[in-house]
Design a protein around this motif. Structure first.
Motif, PDB file in Angstrom:
ATOM      1  N   CYS A 162      11.012   4.111   0.913  1.00 41.27           N
ATOM      2  CA  CYS A 162      10.524   2.883   0.293  1.00 41.27           C
ATOM      3  C   CYS A 162      11.566   2.291  -0.662  1.00 41.27           C
ATOM      4  O   CYS A 162      12.484   2.979  -1.123  1.00 41.27           O
ATOM      5  CB  CYS A 162       9.187   3.112  -0.412  1.00 41.27           C
ATOM      6  SG  CYS A 162       9.327   3.745  -2.081  1.00 41.27           S
ATOM      7  N   CYS A 165      12.088   4.041  -4.161  1.00 45.11           N
ATOM      8  CA  CYS A 165      12.838   5.299  -4.121  1.00 45.11           C
ATOM      9  C   CYS A 165      14.323   5.047  -3.872  1.00 45.11           C
ATOM     10  O   CYS A 165      15.175   5.695  -4.481  1.00 45.11           O
ATOM     11  CB  CYS A 165      12.248   6.241  -3.070  1.00 45.11           C
ATOM     12  SG  CYS A 165      10.631   6.896  -3.575  1.00 45.11           S
ATOM     13  N   CYS A 184       6.621   7.761  -6.502  1.00 44.38           N
ATOM     14  CA  CYS A 184       6.765   6.939  -5.295  1.00 44.38           C
ATOM     15  C   CYS A 184       5.521   6.057  -5.157  1.00 44.38           C
ATOM     16  O   CYS A 184       4.398   6.561  -5.094  1.00 44.38           O
ATOM     17  CB  CYS A 184       6.944   7.797  -4.047  1.00 44.38           C
ATOM     18  SG  CYS A 184       6.907   6.801  -2.536  1.00 44.38           S
ATOM     19  N   PRO A 185       5.714   4.731  -5.097  1.00 42.25           N
ATOM     20  CA  PRO A 185       4.576   3.811  -5.029  1.00 42.25           C
ATOM     21  C   PRO A 185       3.668   4.069  -3.823  1.00 42.25           C
ATOM     22  O   PRO A 185       2.470   3.839  -3.889  1.00 42.25           O
ATOM     23  CB  PRO A 185       5.235   2.430  -4.891  1.00 42.25           C
ATOM     24  CG  PRO A 185       6.642   2.598  -5.331  1.00 42.25           C
ATOM     25  CD  PRO A 185       7.008   4.029  -5.132  1.00 42.25           C
ATOM     26  N   CYS A 294       6.531   7.902   2.458  1.00 44.49           N
ATOM     27  CA  CYS A 294       7.926   7.599   2.202  1.00 44.49           C
ATOM     28  C   CYS A 294       8.684   8.915   2.341  1.00 44.49           C
ATOM     29  O   CYS A 294       8.301   9.924   1.752  1.00 44.49           O
ATOM     30  CB  CYS A 294       8.049   7.039   0.794  1.00 44.49           C
ATOM     31  SG  CYS A 294       9.708   6.996   0.145  1.00 44.49           S
TER      32      CYS A 294
HETATM   33 ZN    ZN Z   1       9.111   6.123  -1.987  1.00 44.34          ZN
END
Ligand code: ZN
Ligand code: ATP
Ligand code: MG
Ligand code: MG
Length: 474
Positions: A162, A165, A184-185, A294
């Motif tokens: 993503c 990151c 991490c979203p 991700c």
């Molecule tokens: Zn991520």
């Protein structure tokens, strides 16, 4: 608050971002959000008073007419533009200067226009009674929660790792932050409680500018670089402990730090998954399924005990993600359309107004982006609609979510004062203390049309940096 009798002693430094500085009233639940300029322009304001007023009015309009309809009115406070006495603004700027973090001082507060945005102070809600335990407020800047699936994406890595990151590697490489955040979203937006819990724990470990925690309107936890106060985990736990003392984990009346932190994150996850309407206990109508992972996330997929249910469709995270996903083409697919619009505006400069490139942000603007044809018919209208959608998505990728928690004492059980619409009772914790909570979204400024080429360059830099370092930094 009387605008002609403003006194800088009634206001104190509250915080700032890249574009604005915020001061809060010492008694009323109000903040003023003032614009900032690059320091080199400090002698020479880059815009007239009228332009500054227009810029802030645009922010209000964009928030109340466009973002609020996409994100849900219940989450939005658009505020109002105010004209302040210049002497007050000058005194205020002197007063707050020494409290500003050094890394934010490449910009200065606007002291020329006297224009500001007045908003409710979400970190110190008016309904809080000073005699009681102060409210907690958690501000999360979640960033983009999905991987692009556009056919225009040229580098495979973008469909696996993503943006957040990848950007972390770039930020560490360029010296912006010393340490990489493991937040991490995609984990936060997954709707899976374990992944969300994991994401929030990493936000706490490395807050950068993605997490701030307030107690009674005071920031008690944020990026360490942001302040020289002791804002470590120990002091955060010290602040949080009284709110989570009553758990059934109280064996020998000692709650471990781990339990305090777990309870805190639990309450936060519940608030983020709740609807902000109805009863937060049973979550129905889950969407998405949280399928996306991700590859850079350190969350171990094998750890998932319960299947991912995705996000409830009335939750703040779902609405934010949906709005972010209006970026359907990715910057790589959008850029040629930006160029089409730009060319058109060069040929027909007067079209800038009709196409609402810089506002006004009204219903017609919203309609333009919602009535976009699915296929590119080669028209400038199509290109404009996609550009508008992209800009709205950028705003949603950059906003903050505020969760305000007001602890409820036992006597308050039936306090009618707390039952106003936005405030939900009790559901957040199965054991005392229960919190009344409210969820809001802030920082909903329109992103300028002209910033799109910069977005493309940044995207290229981030991706090439990630590919170069192979994501192999510690
Ligand atoms: Zn991520
Ligand atoms: P960014 O760099 O994220 O774009 P910005 O310059 O646009 O930020 P904001 O995020 O709107 O500015 O405000 C800066 C900070 O001030 C926020 O992170 C938040 O902590 C605080 N703040 C802003 N609005 C409010 C509010 N209504 N109530 C309480 N605090 C607020
Ligand atoms: Mg912000
Ligand atoms: Mg902003």
């Amino acid at each position: 608050m009387e605008l002609d009798k403003m006194d800088e002693n009634d206001w104190k430094y509250h915080g700032e971002g890249n574009k604005s500085l915020v001061v809060s009233h010492v008694q009323l639940s109000r903040v003023l959000r003032l614009l900032k300029y690059p320091a080199e322009d400090s002698e020479n304001p880059p815009q007239t008073v009228e332009q500054a007023f227009r810029q802030i009015q645009n922010i209000v309009d964009f928030s109340s007419n466009v973002m609020s309809s996409l994100l849900g009115e219940k989450f939005i406070h658009s505020g109002e533009v105010v004209k302040l006495p210049l002497e007050f603004v000058r005194q205020l700027s002197i007063k707050v200067q020494h409290q500003r973090p050094a890394w934010r001082c490449e910009k200065v507060m606007d002291i020329y226009s006297g224009c500001a945005l007045c908003l409710p102070n979400l970190t110190a809600p008016a309904l809080h009674q000073p005699a009681h335990t102060p409210p907690l407020c958690i501000e999360i800047k979640p960033k983009c929660g999905f991987l692009p699936s556009s056919k225009h994406v040229s580098k495979d890595i973008k469909t696996k790792v993503c943006r957040f990151c990848m950007h972390q590697h770039y930020k560490v490489a360029s010296g912006k932050w010393k340490r990489r955040s493991l937040y991490c979203p995609l984990d936060l937006f997954s709707g899976n409680r374990q992944r969300m819990h994991f994401a929030i724990r990493h936000l706490i470990e490395e807050p950068q500018n993605n997490l701030k925690i307030f107690k009674g309107g005071q920031c008690i936890y944020s990026s360490k670089e942001g302040s020289d106060d002791a804002m470590d985990l120990t002091s955060l736990l010290h602040h949080l402990r009284p709110y989570f003392q009553h758990g059934n984990k109280r064996i020998n009346s000692h709650v471990t730090s781990k339990a305090v932190l777990n309870d805190f994150i639990q309450v936060l996850v519940n608030a983020l998954l709740s609807g902000g309407g109805g009863d937060g206990g049973v979550v129905t109508d889950r969407q998405g399924g949280g399928r996306s992972f991700c590859e850079a996330s350190v969350f171990n997929k094998e750890r998932i005990r319960h299947g991912s249910q995705g996000l409830p469709s009335d939750s703040v995270l779902f609405r934010t993600l949906q709005t972010q996903m209006l970026d359907t083409l990715d910057i790589e697919g959008l850029y040629p359309l930006f160029r089409r619009v730009e060319q058109h505006l060069q040929d027909f400069p007067k079209e800038r107004t009709r196409l609402q490139m810089d506002g006004p942000y009204n219903e017609a603007f919203l309609e333009k982006l919602q009535k976009c044809p699915t296929e590119d018919d080669g028209s400038v209208e199509y290109a404009v609609a996609k550009v508008h959608q992209y800009r709205v998505a950028m705003t949603a990728k950059d906003c903050s979510i505020m969760v305000t928690l007001v602890p409820r004492s036992e006597e308050e059980e039936d306090d009618e004062g707390l039952s106003s619409q936005r405030w939900l009772r009790d559901f957040l914790s199965s054991r005392p203390p229960a919190f009344s909570y409210s969820v809001s979204i802030l920082d909903l400024d329109p992103k300028p049309f002209d910033s799109i080429p910069r977005q493309l360059r940044l995207d290229q830099k981030i991706v090439s940096c990630y590919l170069r370092t192979g994501g192999a930094l510690p």
